[in-house]
Design a protein around this motif. Sequence first.
Motif, mmCIF file in Angstrom:
data_model
loop_
_atom_site.group_PDB
_atom_site.id
_atom_site.type_symbol
_atom_site.label_atom_id
_atom_site.label_comp_id
_atom_site.label_asym_id
_atom_site.label_seq_id
_atom_site.Cartn_x
_atom_site.Cartn_y
_atom_site.Cartn_z
ATOM 1 N N VAL A 5 -1.649 0.249 2.871
ATOM 2 C CA VAL A 5 -1.682 1.654 2.447
ATOM 3 C C VAL A 5 -0.915 1.814 1.133
ATOM 4 C CG1 VAL A 5 -0.898 3.994 3.014
ATOM 5 C CG2 VAL A 5 -1.960 2.563 4.776
ATOM 6 N N GLY A 6 0.260 1.211 1.063
ATOM 7 C CA GLY A 6 1.085 1.352 -0.139
ATOM 8 C C GLY A 6 0.438 0.797 -1.382
ATOM 9 N N PHE A 34 6.416 0.372 9.480
ATOM 10 C CA PHE A 34 5.182 0.777 8.783
ATOM 11 C C PHE A 34 5.514 1.495 7.479
ATOM 12 C CE2 PHE A 34 2.046 4.002 7.735
ATOM 13 C CZ PHE A 34 0.857 3.280 7.739
ATOM 14 N N VAL A 35 6.421 2.455 7.538
ATOM 15 C CA VAL A 35 6.772 3.243 6.358
ATOM 16 C C VAL A 35 7.400 2.365 5.279
ATOM 17 C CG1 VAL A 35 8.273 5.087 5.497
ATOM 18 C CG2 VAL A 35 7.034 5.391 7.652
ATOM 19 N N GLN A 36 8.310 1.493 5.675
ATOM 20 C CA GLN A 36 8.969 0.631 4.697
ATOM 21 C C GLN A 36 7.999 -0.361 4.076
ATOM 22 O OE1 GLN A 36 11.465 2.743 4.319
ATOM 23 N NE2 GLN A 36 12.734 0.991 3.773
ATOM 24 N N GLY A 37 7.030 -0.837 4.848
ATOM 25 C CA GLY A 37 6.001 -1.700 4.280
ATOM 26 C C GLY A 37 5.210 -0.979 3.210
ATOM 27 N N ALA A 38 4.845 0.282 3.485
ATOM 28 C CA ALA A 38 4.076 1.064 2.516
ATOM 29 C C ALA A 38 4.880 1.320 1.250
ATOM 30 C CB ALA A 38 3.640 2.387 3.145
ATOM 31 N N LEU A 39 6.116 1.758 1.401
ATOM 32 C CA LEU A 39 6.941 2.081 0.234
ATOM 33 C C LEU A 39 7.287 0.833 -0.583
ATOM 34 C CD1 LEU A 39 9.355 4.653 1.910
ATOM 35 C CD2 LEU A 39 7.564 5.157 0.239
ATOM 36 N N SER A 40 7.593 -0.264 0.110
ATOM 37 C CA SER A 40 7.958 -1.500 -0.589
ATOM 38 C C SER A 40 6.822 -2.000 -1.462
ATOM 39 C CB SER A 40 8.354 -2.582 0.422
ATOM 40 O OG SER A 40 9.519 -2.231 1.121
#
Length: 393
Positions: free
Chosen positions: A254-255, A300-306
């Motif tokens: 997603v990111g 999940f969120v950290q994967g997207a932002l990273s």
Amino acid sequence: MPLPLYLLAVAVCAMGTSEFMLAGLVPDIASDLDVTVGTAGTLTSAYATGMVVGAPLVAALARTWSRRAGLLGFILAFAAAHAVGAGTTSFPVLVACRVVAALANAGFLAVALTTAAALVPAHKKGRALAVLLSGTTVATIAGVPGGSLLGTWLGWRATFWAVAVFCLPAALGVLKGIPAGRATAAATGGPSLRAELARLKTPRLLLAMLLGALVNAATFASFTFLAPVVTGTAGLGELWISVTLVLFGAGSFVGVTVAGRLSDHRPAQVLAVGGPLLLAGWPALAMLADRPLALLILVFVQGALSFALGSTLITRVLYEAAGAPTMAGSYATAALNAGAAVGPLLAATTLGTTTGNLGPLWVSGLLVAVALLVALPFRRVITTVARAGVPSG
């Protein structure tokens, strides 16, 4: 986007599976080869170090090769290194295999990045990079968790064998998808190696490389040691390691997809919004890691932002290194993997402290904080880079 770009992404997926798969295999490797978990985690740093050194070195050696010959040779060498690694009982030999694989991966990715940029109009480099890096995100969604499951059932060696086999269809894709006569810029009268290396004196290029390295160091510091957090702090079973890796991979997909739409035209906005959120996310994950639902959501969120920030910064590297057509990909590769080498090493030092399994998460937060502090005085420079790299209108 042209079809050869997607075929390159298939090969990147095979290599990305190998680069990321150790996150789920570190405890098994440590037990089998009689080393500590921290020592086994240095396999990630060894791999990244090989890519940092190998990216510019191998790219320079391959400047006069045809793109297809270079890409095919690198992926076959990568497969061979994994076959040897799967059969060894020596940790030093396994480290050596990882370094050789890293050199092959570095050469492949350096050529693939410049090839991807050459396949699209100049103002669509971010989109092209997003397609290429989608191979990495697919690896984290499917390849890495699949490797973790395979390792759980059959041992880590089976995962190494699987990567070696997975390289074969990827090699076929390169053979069929990249024209034999597509030569590098160096073989067709492009800039000299000296001129391309001189681009490294550009402050804006160095800034983009440094920021990309710091963000990727934060990503790998935690990702490498996620397995002990899942099974230890959260108290989940080993199969949940694969679930966690899938969620991280889905977030990264997603990111990188969203960033691919924005990194060409609005990189400053991506950094301004994503940076603070990423900074807040790592300590939040550390404090809530004992709550499985919160852990899974934040992974999940950290994967997207990273990946959103990391891919945006690496796109900046490609724009600023536009005057180095055969070496630009190696600069981007070196930046990514300098972070991937340093992050796990810093994280490993915290495992024996009072922070325990959560130490790497705090290290990630610290690294993102450093990146933001470095970027803050130069935020206008980052914006200027974006505007310079994209034609008006």
